[in-house]
Design an enzyme around this catalytic site. Structure first.
Site, short mmCIF file in Angstrom:
data_model
loop_
_atom_site.label_atom_id
_atom_site.label_comp_id
_atom_site.label_asym_id
_atom_site.label_seq_id
_atom_site.Cartn_x
_atom_site.Cartn_y
_atom_site.Cartn_z
N ASN A 1 -2.83 4.50 -9.58
CA ASN A 1 -1.84 5.17 -10.45
C ASN A 1 -0.52 4.41 -10.48
O ASN A 1 0.12 4.29 -11.52
CB ASN A 1 -1.58 6.60 -9.95
N SER B 1 5.14 1.52 5.10
CA SER B 1 4.74 2.92 4.89
C SER B 1 5.05 3.81 6.08
O SER B 1 5.05 3.36 7.23
CB SER B 1 3.24 3.00 4.61
N GLU C 1 -1.38 -1.29 -0.89
CA GLU C 1 -0.48 -2.14 -1.69
C GLU C 1 -0.26 -1.56 -3.09
O GLU C 1 -0.22 -2.28 -4.08
CB GLU C 1 -0.98 -3.58 -1.73
N ARG D 1 -0.43 -7.96 -4.16
CA ARG D 1 -1.51 -7.23 -4.83
C ARG D 1 -2.48 -8.17 -5.55
O ARG D 1 -3.62 -7.78 -5.81
CB ARG D 1 -0.96 -6.15 -5.76
C1 LIG Z 1 -6.39 0.95 5.47
C2 LIG Z 1 -4.96 0.99 5.06
C3 LIG Z 1 -4.14 -0.10 5.34
C4 LIG Z 1 -2.78 -0.07 5.01
N1 LIG Z 1 -1.97 -1.11 5.37
C5 LIG Z 1 -0.64 -1.00 5.20
C6 LIG Z 1 0.26 -1.99 5.73
O1 LIG Z 1 -0.17 -3.00 6.33
N2 LIG Z 1 1.59 -1.81 5.58
C7 LIG Z 1 2.10 -0.72 4.95
O2 LIG Z 1 3.32 -0.63 4.86
N3 LIG Z 1 1.30 0.23 4.41
C8 LIG Z 1 -0.06 0.12 4.53
N4 LIG Z 1 -0.89 1.08 4.03
C9 LIG Z 1 -0.33 2.23 3.34
C10 LIG Z 1 -0.65 2.23 1.84
O3 LIG Z 1 0.08 1.24 1.18
C11 LIG Z 1 -0.40 3.65 1.32
O4 LIG Z 1 -1.41 4.47 1.86
C12 LIG Z 1 -0.39 3.69 -0.20
O5 LIG Z 1 0.74 3.04 -0.70
C13 LIG Z 1 -0.43 5.14 -0.72
O6 LIG Z 1 0.53 5.93 -0.09
P1 LIG Z 1 0.11 7.35 0.52
O7 LIG Z 1 -1.07 7.14 1.38
O8 LIG Z 1 1.31 7.97 1.13
O9 LIG Z 1 -0.36 8.19 -0.73
P2 LIG Z 1 0.60 9.03 -1.70
O10 LIG Z 1 1.77 8.21 -2.11
O11 LIG Z 1 0.86 10.37 -1.10
O12 LIG Z 1 -0.35 9.19 -2.97
C14 LIG Z 1 -1.37 10.19 -3.03
C15 LIG Z 1 -1.93 10.22 -4.46
O13 LIG Z 1 -0.88 10.58 -5.35
C16 LIG Z 1 -0.78 9.62 -6.39
N5 LIG Z 1 0.62 9.48 -6.79
C17 LIG Z 1 1.71 9.37 -5.99
N6 LIG Z 1 2.82 9.22 -6.73
C18 LIG Z 1 2.42 9.21 -8.03
C19 LIG Z 1 3.10 9.07 -9.27
N7 LIG Z 1 4.41 8.87 -9.34
N8 LIG Z 1 2.36 9.10 -10.41
C20 LIG Z 1 1.02 9.28 -10.36
N9 LIG Z 1 0.33 9.41 -9.22
C21 LIG Z 1 1.02 9.36 -8.06
C22 LIG Z 1 -1.31 8.33 -5.80
O14 LIG Z 1 -1.76 7.45 -6.82
C23 LIG Z 1 -2.43 8.84 -4.91
O15 LIG Z 1 -3.59 8.99 -5.68
C24 LIG Z 1 -2.25 1.07 4.33
C25 LIG Z 1 -3.09 2.14 4.02
C26 LIG Z 1 -4.41 2.12 4.39
C27 LIG Z 1 -5.27 3.33 4.09
#
Ligand SMILES: Cc1cc2nc3c(=O)[nH]c(=O)nc-3n(C[C@H](O)[C@H](O)[C@H](O)COP(=O)(O)OP(=O)(O)OC[C@H]3O[C@@H](n4cnc5c(N)ncnc54)[C@H](O)[C@@H]3O)c2cc1C
Length: 398
Positions: free
Chosen positions: A386, A145, A382, A262
């Protein structure tokens, strides 16, 4: 009703026959899960509150987890690991999560993402170089990410530019679990931004590589003891020998490991819900109102019966997805279903636990407010709920 009973056709169960019930564990699986839970109960539980407050694992914990073998579940014995199965990893994550989901995610990332990726995609030299370290004392992290790419993971912008016998990495990763503790990172970067997902490449990066630093640590709502940090790459040279899989095929490494990972998050959510229910059952038998234990009220009984039913359903979904994966059968839909269901169930169950503790559920002197905060992450990392629903719908409509 008595007339319907016919003792002549009563079935006497044969307890020695092999069971196909999903909830039946083999002796080895049961022993393993029990030993992990006993460890968690004795060695982790006393530190849970302090680790949450200080947002840090206690000093000897990681060493003890290596000693227990749960940080090397699927590493073959030839490389110093336990040589056990993916299902064992899932059982360990569930057992640890009953006590502390922060510790569970450390173990989950190590096994279902980092080790899984190396075992599957690593060449012999990489396996010989890295698996013994991961089995002995090195924590791994998995860095996909970025600020602008979460759900749309392959929109990542960290660049890998070829330079002689190396690639030079420049960019920034966000939200990386285990980053404070890790010695080894699997990092995804693009060798060609114009190629879209076909430019994405996975690299094995050691913590001490010049040009690589672990940055700011997040101050989180839940799973606070688990570290989540940004990673900075500023002209970080990574040898071509440390490309994991093929150049331009990192998207496959990411997709395949996350599909499996997951299931581990589903197990983490089953564990946190079970932990909350265990505490709650103890509490409601003790707490008295209107002259009796609140567990004596049918309204309360129905609430915990429903929660237990949902936990059981989620557990069966997690075990089924893990067993399908283990048997080499398609499991994509089932993995997404188990994560979305288990994480939403965990939020409901931990919320109920807070309700049934009343005011005591809202304060830090009691364990359930923490589990309520911890459960929330299951719907985010992970792949958000959605995105899981998108995967399920794609499979249904294909
Ligand atoms: C505590 C924690 C640990 C983590 N650990 C890791 C790690 O070890 N390695 C790593 O790589 N990442 C890690 N992550 C990142 C995590 O995988 C992402 O936060 C997650 O995939 C969501 O991405 P985002 O935060 O950018 O949200 P966004 O992608 O911006 O999503 C925001 C909202 O929009 C919705 N959304 C987005 N696209 C769509 C769509 N096409 N259709 C419908 N709804 C949609 C989502 O469901 C969500 O509700 C971690 C995150 C946290 C908070």
């Amino acid at each position: 009703m008595q007339a319907l009973r016919d003792d002549s056709i009563a079935v006497v169960p044969d307890l020695t026959a092999p069971s196909h019930a999903l909830s039946t564990l083999s002796d080895d699986e049961r022993l393993f899960q029990d030993s992990v839970y006993e460890f968690a109960d004795a060695e982790i539980r006393p530190h849970v509150r302090e680790m949450d407050e200080h947002a840090k694992f206690h000093d000897q914990l990681i060493e003890a987890l290596f000693g227990l073998g749960v940080l090397a579940v699927e590493i073959p014995e030839a490389y110093g690991g336990a040589g056990a199965s993916f299902f064992h990893s899932v059982l360990a994550v569930e057992a640890l999560s009953r006590v502390d989901p922060s510790v569970a995610v450390l173990v989950d990332v190590q096994n279902t993402l980092v080790i899984n990726a190396l075992v599957r995609w690593g060449n012999d030299t990489q396996k010989r170089a890295y698996l013994p370290k991961l089995a002995a004392d090195t924590v791994g992290a998995y860095a996909l990410s970025e600020t602008g790419s979460g759900s749309d993971a392959f929109a990542l912008t960290t660049r890998a530019v070829e330079d002689g016998d190396a690639f030079v990495l420049t960019g920034r990763k966000l939200w990386i679990t285990n980053a404070s503790e890790a010695g080894l990172f699997i990092v995804f970067a693009t060798v060609d931004p114009d190629a879209g997902y076909r430019g994405i490449t996975a690299f094995i990066v050691s913590r001490d590589t010049p040009g690589f630093t672990v940055g700011r640590k997040e101050d989180k709502l839940g799973i606070r003891a688990s570290s989540t940090c940004e990673l900075l790459f500023e002209g970080c040279r990574v040898s071509k020998r440390d490309v994991l899989g093929d150049v331009g095929r990192g998207y496959k490494v990411a997709i395949e490991t996350l599909d499996e990972g997951r299931i581990g998050i589903g197990a983490q959510m089953v564990g946190v819900a079970q932990g909350a229910l265990d505490h709650t059952i103890g509490y409601i038998k003790e707490r008295r109102q209107f002259g009796k234990a609140i567990a004596d009220f049918q309204g309360v009984q129905f609430q915990i019966a429903r929660a237990a039913t949902e936990i059981e359903a989620a557990r069966l979904m997690v075990y089924n997805a893990a067993r399908l994966r283990e048997e080499g059968l398609p499991f994509l839909k089932e993995a997404a279903m188990c994560k979305v269901f288990a994480s939403e169930m965990a939020e409901r169950t931990t919320s109920l636990a807070v309700n049934l503790y009343g005011g005591y559920g809202f304060v830090k002197d009691y364990p359930v407010e923490k589990l309520y905060r911890d459960a929330k992450i299951g719907q985010i990392y992970e792949g958000t709920s959605n995105l899981q629903l998108q995967t399920i719908a794609k499979q249904l409509l294909a």
